[in-house]
Write a protein that holds these residues in place. Structure first.
Motif: not given
Length: 122
Positions: A108-113
């Protein structure tokens, strides 16, 4: 289909005996899973922005044969589909010409922020 291939060498620290998943000095299943996840992560890393990362969310694997310390392991992942922020892979793992593992993996692609904010809450 997009295919990505990466090789690894089985180290002492990768064995079932050292990892605690078994008693033998052969490639541990958890170490093989880490090799698969690493290969899949790298397969899609160039598609992500600098604010994105990916995490493993599912893995189904069969570990078919043992591999000794020093063996060269080749992991081949194929991107089967992409659905919004999910990437689905099938994979095969080889010790030389011998198939030693196969299965399916999802990242799953996530926002690192967002992940960094969640980590700061603890």
């Amino acid at each position: 289909m997009e295919k990505y291939i990466k090789t690894f060498i089985v180290r002492d620290c990768d064995t079932a005996k050292i990892m605690g998943s078994g008693d033998l000095e052969v490639l541990a299943t958890p170490a093989m899973v880490a090799m698969i996840e690493n290969t899949a992560k790298e397969a899609i890393s160039s598609d992500l922005t600098e604010k994105e990362s990916s995490v493993g969310s599912f893995i189904e694997t069969k570990h078919l044969k043992p591999s000794k310390v020093g063996a060269e392991i080749t992991v081949q992942v194929i991107i089967d589909s992409r659905e919004e922020k999910k990437v689905n892979f099938s994979f095969e793992v080889f010790d030389g010409n011998d198939l030693i593992g196969n299965g399916n993996h999802q990242r799953v692609v996530i926002l690192t922020e967002l992940l960094n904010r969640m980590n700061n809450l603890t």
